[in-house]
Design a protein around this motif. Structure first.
Motif, PDB file in Angstrom:
ATOM      1  N   GLY A 131       0.821  -1.201   0.000  1.00  0.00           N
ATOM      2  CA  GLY A 131       0.000   0.000   0.000  1.00  0.00           C
ATOM      3  C   GLY A 131       0.857   1.253   0.000  1.00  0.00           C
ATOM      4  O   GLY A 131       2.023   1.221   0.381  1.00  0.00           O
ATOM      5  N   GLY A 132       0.261   2.351  -0.410  1.00  0.00           N
ATOM      6  CA  GLY A 132       0.990   3.623  -0.494  1.00  0.00           C
ATOM      7  C   GLY A 132       0.808   4.498   0.738  1.00  0.00           C
ATOM      8  O   GLY A 132       0.979   5.704   0.671  1.00  0.00           O
ATOM      9  N   GLY A 133       0.456   3.883   1.881  1.00  0.00           N
ATOM     10  CA  GLY A 133       0.270   4.663   3.110  1.00  0.00           C
ATOM     11  C   GLY A 133       1.581   5.291   3.570  1.00  0.00           C
ATOM     12  O   GLY A 133       2.642   4.707   3.386  1.00  0.00           O
ATOM     13  N   ARG A 134       1.463   6.489   4.131  1.00  0.00           N
ATOM     14  CA  ARG A 134       2.667   7.178   4.635  1.00  0.00           C
ATOM     15  C   ARG A 134       2.457   7.554   6.103  1.00  0.00           C
ATOM     16  O   ARG A 134       1.365   7.861   6.525  1.00  0.00           O
ATOM     17  CB  ARG A 134       2.931   8.456   3.828  1.00  0.00           C
ATOM     18  N   ARG A 135       3.563   7.552   6.850  1.00  0.00           N
ATOM     19  CA  ARG A 135       3.448   7.830   8.282  1.00  0.00           C
ATOM     20  C   ARG A 135       3.113   9.286   8.571  1.00  0.00           C
ATOM     21  O   ARG A 135       2.672   9.612   9.661  1.00  0.00           O
ATOM     22  CB  ARG A 135       4.739   7.453   8.995  1.00  0.00           C
ATOM     23  N   ASP A 136       3.346  10.169   7.638  1.00  0.00           N
ATOM     24  CA  ASP A 136       3.065  11.581   7.928  1.00  0.00           C
ATOM     25  C   ASP A 136       1.590  11.935   7.719  1.00  0.00           C
ATOM     26  O   ASP A 136       1.151  13.021   8.027  1.00  0.00           O
ATOM     27  CB  ASP A 136       3.936  12.508   7.058  1.00  0.00           C
ATOM     28  N   GLU A 137       0.810  10.972   7.187  1.00  0.00           N
ATOM     29  CA  GLU A 137      -0.577  11.278   6.842  1.00  0.00           C
ATOM     30  C   GLU A 137      -1.464  11.490   8.050  1.00  0.00           C
ATOM     31  O   GLU A 137      -2.377  12.310   8.021  1.00  0.00           O
ATOM     32  CB  GLU A 137      -1.182  10.092   6.065  1.00  0.00           C
ATOM     33  N   GLU A 138      -1.222  10.703   9.085  1.00  0.00           N
ATOM     34  CA  GLU A 138      -2.197  10.645  10.155  1.00  0.00           C
ATOM     35  C   GLU A 138      -1.506  10.040  11.362  1.00  0.00           C
ATOM     36  O   GLU A 138      -0.582   9.252  11.224  1.00  0.00           O
ATOM     37  CB  GLU A 138      -3.339   9.731   9.682  1.00  0.00           C
ATOM     38  N   LYS A 139      -1.933  10.410  12.586  1.00  0.00           N
ATOM     39  CA  LYS A 139      -1.150  10.008  13.761  1.00  0.00           C
ATOM     40  C   LYS A 139      -1.170   8.505  14.047  1.00  0.00           C
ATOM     41  O   LYS A 139      -0.210   7.988  14.608  1.00  0.00           O
ATOM     42  CB  LYS A 139      -1.560  10.811  14.993  1.00  0.00           C
ATOM     43  N   ALA A 140      -2.241   7.789  13.662  1.00  0.00           N
ATOM     44  CA  ALA A 140      -2.212   6.333  13.870  1.00  0.00           C
ATOM     45  C   ALA A 140      -1.238   5.694  12.893  1.00  0.00           C
ATOM     46  O   ALA A 140      -0.574   4.706  13.197  1.00  0.00           O
ATOM     47  CB  ALA A 140      -3.599   5.724  13.698  1.00  0.00           C
ATOM     48  N   ARG A 141      -1.124   6.272  11.703  1.00  0.00           N
ATOM     49  CA  ARG A 141      -0.175   5.745  10.712  1.00  0.00           C
ATOM     50  C   ARG A 141       1.271   5.956  11.140  1.00  0.00           C
ATOM     51  O   ARG A 141       2.164   5.239  10.682  1.00  0.00           O
ATOM     52  CB  ARG A 141      -0.393   6.427   9.370  1.00  0.00           C
ATOM     53  N   ALA A 142       1.513   6.966  12.013  1.00  0.00           N
ATOM     54  CA  ALA A 142       2.885   7.278  12.426  1.00  0.00           C
ATOM     55  C   ALA A 142       3.529   6.110  13.159  1.00  0.00           C
ATOM     56  O   ALA A 142       4.739   6.042  13.287  1.00  0.00           O
ATOM     57  CB  ALA A 142       2.919   8.526  13.308  1.00  0.00           C
ATOM     58  N   LYS A 143       2.713   5.185  13.653  1.00  0.00           N
ATOM     59  CA  LYS A 143       3.255   4.047  14.402  1.00  0.00           C
ATOM     60  C   LYS A 143       3.187   2.754  13.590  1.00  0.00           C
ATOM     61  O   LYS A 143       3.357   1.662  14.116  1.00  0.00           O
ATOM     62  CB  LYS A 143       2.474   3.882  15.700  1.00  0.00           C
ATOM     63  N   GLU A 144       2.877   2.861  12.332  1.00  0.00           N
ATOM     64  CA  GLU A 144       2.748   1.700  11.460  1.00  0.00           C
ATOM     65  C   GLU A 144       4.131   1.202  11.062  1.00  0.00           C
ATOM     66  O   GLU A 144       5.064   1.968  10.900  1.00  0.00           O
ATOM     67  CB  GLU A 144       1.964   2.139  10.220  1.00  0.00           C
ATOM     68  N   ARG A 145       4.259  -0.110  10.922  1.00  0.00           N
ATOM     69  CA  ARG A 145       5.514  -0.697  10.465  1.00  0.00           C
ATOM     70  C   ARG A 145       5.572  -0.705   8.932  1.00  0.00           C
ATOM     71  O   ARG A 145       4.542  -0.562   8.277  1.00  0.00           O
ATOM     72  CB  ARG A 145       5.624  -2.147  10.942  1.00  0.00           C
ATOM     73  N   PHE A 146       6.763  -0.958   8.381  1.00  0.00           N
ATOM     74  CA  PHE A 146       6.853  -1.207   6.936  1.00  0.00           C
ATOM     75  C   PHE A 146       6.095  -2.506   6.633  1.00  0.00           C
ATOM     76  O   PHE A 146       5.259  -2.551   5.747  1.00  0.00           O
ATOM     77  CB  PHE A 146       8.314  -1.380   6.509  1.00  0.00           C
ATOM     78  N   PHE A 147       6.441  -3.555   7.401  1.00  0.00           N
ATOM     79  CA  PHE A 147       5.758  -4.845   7.271  1.00  0.00           C
ATOM     80  C   PHE A 147       4.737  -4.927   8.405  1.00  0.00           C
ATOM     81  O   PHE A 147       5.109  -5.142   9.550  1.00  0.00           O
ATOM     82  CB  PHE A 147       6.754  -6.007   7.418  1.00  0.00           C
ATOM     83  N   SER A 148       3.461  -4.762   8.073  1.00  0.00           N
ATOM     84  CA  SER A 148       2.441  -4.694   9.103  1.00  0.00           C
ATOM     85  C   SER A 148       1.620  -5.984   9.106  1.00  0.00           C
ATOM     86  O   SER A 148       0.930  -6.295   8.144  1.00  0.00           O
ATOM     87  CB  SER A 148       1.558  -3.474   8.827  1.00  0.00           C
ATOM     88  N   HIS A 149       1.717  -6.696  10.194  1.00  0.00           N
ATOM     89  CA  HIS A 149       1.100  -8.011  10.301  1.00  0.00           C
ATOM     90  C   HIS A 149      -0.415  -7.900  10.510  1.00  0.00           C
ATOM     91  O   HIS A 149      -0.865  -7.054  11.262  1.00  0.00           O
ATOM     92  CB  HIS A 149       1.745  -8.742  11.492  1.00  0.00           C
ATOM     93  N   ARG A 150      -1.197  -8.723   9.812  1.00  0.00           N
ATOM     94  CA  ARG A 150      -2.650  -8.765  10.001  1.00  0.00           C
ATOM     95  C   ARG A 150      -3.055 -10.175  10.378  1.00  0.00           C
ATOM     96  O   ARG A 150      -2.570 -11.134   9.774  1.00  0.00           O
ATOM     97  CB  ARG A 150      -3.374  -8.350   8.702  1.00  0.00           C
ATOM     98  N   ASP A 151      -3.944 -10.306  11.346  1.00  0.00           N
ATOM     99  CA  ASP A 151      -4.370 -11.638  11.746  1.00  0.00           C
ATOM    100  C   ASP A 151      -5.346 -12.223  10.712  1.00  0.00           C
ATOM    101  O   ASP A 151      -5.614 -11.607   9.688  1.00  0.00           O
ATOM    102  CB  ASP A 151      -4.976 -11.619  13.161  1.00  0.00           C
ATOM    103  N   GLU A 152      -5.901 -13.389  11.008  1.00  0.00           N
ATOM    104  CA  GLU A 152      -6.718 -14.034   9.979  1.00  0.00           C
ATOM    105  C   GLU A 152      -8.028 -13.292   9.725  1.00  0.00           C
ATOM    106  O   GLU A 152      -8.747 -13.583   8.779  1.00  0.00           O
ATOM    107  CB  GLU A 152      -6.964 -15.508  10.326  1.00  0.00           C
ATOM    108  N   PHE A 153      -8.361 -12.323  10.594  1.00  0.00           N
ATOM    109  CA  PHE A 153      -9.530 -11.495  10.326  1.00  0.00           C
ATOM    110  C   PHE A 153      -9.132 -10.178   9.649  1.00  0.00           C
ATOM    111  O   PHE A 153      -9.946  -9.268   9.510  1.00  0.00           O
ATOM    112  CB  PHE A 153     -10.289 -11.211  11.627  1.00  0.00           C
TER     113      PHE A 153
END
Lengths: 424, 301
Positions: B133-155
């Motif tokens: 995805g093209g998400g950037r950490r400067d967009e929004e404060k929750a995104r500021a803590k996002e990893r490059f590789f962001s793990h998602r569970d089975e849901f």
């Protein structure tokens, strides 16, 4: 903006720095001030934190709210995770890895420090060098952050007294010596009022050095990367399978060390075959030269069987290729490190299974002393260990190269990243 | 003497390309989330560079709300055919028709939130194990803590308090069956970096980003594009203005800027002078202080 300033912006350098501090040492205020003064805070963000500050019954705008992104953090008034912030001046673009400073967040500090060029350590002028200061300095040094800026903050609360500043500086020099840190800069500031942050303060006539911003805008970054020893971990093999590029075979990767040029001799690890660089490609162009941290594709003169995890190196100065490796680790997981336990180790583009042969000692990061009689390595602990891998890794010491000297440790069962290692 | 330093755009580019190549190497069936907006266009451009002269080794996935700008769809089809990549479309309209999603009603009705379900469905149906995805950490404060590789569970859920530590550039893409990853190669870019990069590399964008005449109306302090399916409040009226889009999303929540900028340089000048963040012009983020965090936890982009 005219064309000249557009061009100026394009030529900026990138500097990554990390800040570690506790709730009260003014870290968030310093970051807030940098963001605000460099116009990186927008009106809607400012309005949002003004609203939130009022909602919490605070009189002044709490710039700390700017860095607390998650709901739990705002509710508890603490920073849990590493938050990344961005700002730019006409000279440089900055990435701040903002990390909480309390001992229970050592893993976040280590994470933030792993990619930083500069560590900013805040010292409260009223308290001087305390346990936490030593801990931050230790971590900065462990992660080999090339430069440290020690900000002696809250100078306004000690009447901008030169003697206080000098005493703290002398105490920190002691820490420097003990740890063997090289490049430390000192600056007396008041983050709240902005003294010596962006502009020179009139209240510290005795201080003739640069302001905080001057420092981070001018610190020399050139020597931060290894330009001597050529290292190229192969990420993947590019084989187009297209008519126009029928025989094309290139090795994609990010340069981890040295300056690469066509015609240079190359040794391939682990096979040991030697050949030459035929060409270096980038996005459809052949380039004359490549150096860290460029991502390129290298073509070789001879057809050799090479795959992901292999490394191209300078035959005259090859890295170590061994299975018995000593390293410092920082442990990240609730589940303690198990001596004789088996883990997965990720190193450059390579991945191997490994067994923890021995926990040699643990480090008390507050007193910087080694502990030999308690070897239980739990969450946030730092220790020296020996591992044996199922096949050789091609590595340098972390001191020599931060890319080829670092590993992460993964739990085979949960797939979690449970530790970070710096090879000795 | 050579100083062997890269400018910040080159360094960010090298980082993004490295991350994309890691995705190609670590996952079996990744895809690139393509919205037609400038960030995903930059992503497509970076992917082309990362694997050249080979073709981009993964398909593009577009979550179509059915409320797209025509120009954005035309641009998408053109780009996909130029790059020779496969396009997979997940349709929110189909999710609604099949009863999996329920259309919002009222004046601020938007399909933005409904995209999450369609996206998760598309990921499951196509067995994608990573979505770039093209998400950037400067967009929004929750995104500021996002990893490059962001793990998602089975849901498909994001657990912000339990993220994997991410050190150096060693990315851990290991997962159990049914789990997947969202990967954000341009995490460290700011809005300004994206525009400067588009300028530096001379990247073509949809005409919507440049000044044009459009029917629009004023609501909650901003101009919105008008489309026939949108419900106007009694005091709102449709007017034609000279505008451009600052971001491109679903029509119902894309704010317009009154602007005469018709070159990238003029847009950059305009942004340099702007005092409101890019997401400040997205109606979907104004719903609550933690709007983005909540949507992300559920599995949003």
């Amino acid at each position: 903006m005219n064309t000249d300033s557009t061009k100026g912006y394009l030529d900026m350098q990138l500097l990554r720095f990390t800040t570690a501090g506790s709730v009260d040492d003014g870290k968030s205020t310093l970051i807030g001030r940098l963001l605000y003064d460099s116009k990186a805070i927008f009106e809607d963000q400012m309005e949002a934190i003004e609203r939130a500050s009022k909602g919490r019954g605070e009189e002044e705008v709490n710039l700390a709210l700017l860095t607390d992104g998650l709901r739990a953090e705002r509710e508890q008034g603490i920073t849990i995770d590493v938050a990344y912030r961005y700002f730019a001046t006409p000279k440089r673009k900055f990435i701040i890895a903002d990390t909480p400073g309390h001992i229970q967040y050592t893993r976040n500090m280590v994470t933030g420090a792993s990619t930083a060029n500069v560590a900013v350590i805040l010292i409260d002028a009223r308290n001087g060098v305390i346990e936490q200061t030593r801990r931050h300095a230790y971590i900065a040094n462990l992660l080999q952050i090339p430069h440290i800026v020690a900000c002696i903050n809250k100078m306004d609360l000690v009447d901008f007294d030169e003697a206080v500043y000098n005493k703290i500086k002398a105490d920190f020099v002691e820490v420097e010596r003990k740890l063997g840190i090289h490049d430390v800069h000192y600056v007396p500031i008041s983050a709240r009022d902005g003294d010596n942050v962006v502009d020179k303060s009139t209240k510290t006539p005795w201080y003739t050095g640069p302001t905080f911003l001057d420092l981070i805008e001018t610190i020399e970054l050139r020597r931060d990367k290894n330009l001597d020893d050529r290292r190229f971990p192969v990420q993947l093999v590019i084989r187009p399978m297209r008519e126009a590029f029928h025989d094309y075979r290139g090795y994609a990767g990010k340069i981890a060390g040295g300056i690469w040029k066509p015609g240079q001799k190359v040794k391939v690890l682990p096979s040991g075959f030697e050949t030459e660089v035929e060409a270096i490609d980038f996005g459809g162009d052949e380039i004359e030269m490549a150096f860290p941290p460029q991502s390129v594709t290298i073509r070789l003169k001879d057809e050799i069987d090479i795959s992901r995890g292999d490394m191209l190196v300078d035959p005259a100065c090859a890295p170590y290729a061994e299975q018995d490796i000593d390293m410092m680790v920082c442990w990240f997981n609730e589940k303690p490190l198990i001596e004789r336990g088996k883990y997965i180790i990720k190193h450059t583009t390579n991945e191997v299974r490994a067994i923890i042969k021995e926990i040699k000692y643990k480090v008390n990061i507050n007193t910087i002393e080694n502990i030999y009689d308690d070897k239980k390595v739990s969450l946030n602990d730092i220790a020296c260990i020996s591992v044996k891998t199922t096949k050789p890794l091609f590595f340098d010491s972390y001191k020599k190269n931060r890319v080829t000297g670092s590993v992460i440790i993964i739990d085979e069962g949960t797939n979690e990243t449970v530790g970070a290692g710096m090879i000795l | 003497m050579e100083d062997f330093s890269l400018n910040h755009l080159k360094e960010l580019e090298a980082e993004a390309i490295f991350v994309m190549r890691e995705v190609a190497a670590q996952f079996e069936n990744p895809c690139l989330l393509f919205s037609g907006g400038k960030d995903s266009i930059v992503m497509a451009y970076l992917a082309k560079k990362a694997f050249f002269p080979a073709r981009i080794p993964f398909p593009f996935l577009h979550i179509d709300t059915g409320h797209n700008f025509v120009e954005a769809l035309e641009f998408r089809d053109q780009l996909v055919s130029e790059l020779g990549v496969k396009l997979v479309v997940g349709s929110v309209q189909e999710s609604i028709d099949s009863g999996k999603a329920v259309e919002e009603s009222g004046y601020n009705a938007s399909r933005n939130k409904l995209q999450t379900g369609t996206l998760l469905d598309a990921i499951e149906t196509n067995k994608f194990d990573a979505a770039l995805g093209g998400g950037r950490r400067d967009e929004e404060k929750a995104r500021a803590k996002e990893r490059f590789f962001s793990h998602r569970d089975e849901f498909g859920q994001w657990d912000p308090k339990n993220q994997r530590p991410e050190l150096w550039h060693l990315f851990n893409g290991k997962k159990h069956i049914g789990e997947h990853f969202r990967v954000f190669p341009i995490s460290n870019w700011t809005e300004m970096d994206v525009w400067q990069y588009i300028y530096q590399e001379n990247i073509t964008l949809p005409s919507l980003y440049y000044t044009h005449q459009r029917e629009c109306f004023f609501r909650d302090g901003q101009w919105l594009a008008y489309a026939p399916f949108m419900k106007l409040k009694p005091n709102e009226k449709v007017e034609v203005h000279t505008v451009r889009c600052r971001t491109i999303g679903d029509i119902t929540c894309t704010g317009l800027t009154l602007s005469h900028a018709d070159t990238i340089e003029e847009i950059i000048t305009e942004i340099a002078a702007t005092r409101v963040t890019e997401r400040g012009s997205r109606a979907d983020d104004k719903r609550s202080e933690a709007a983005m965090e909540d949507r992300k936890k559920e599995g949003y982009f």
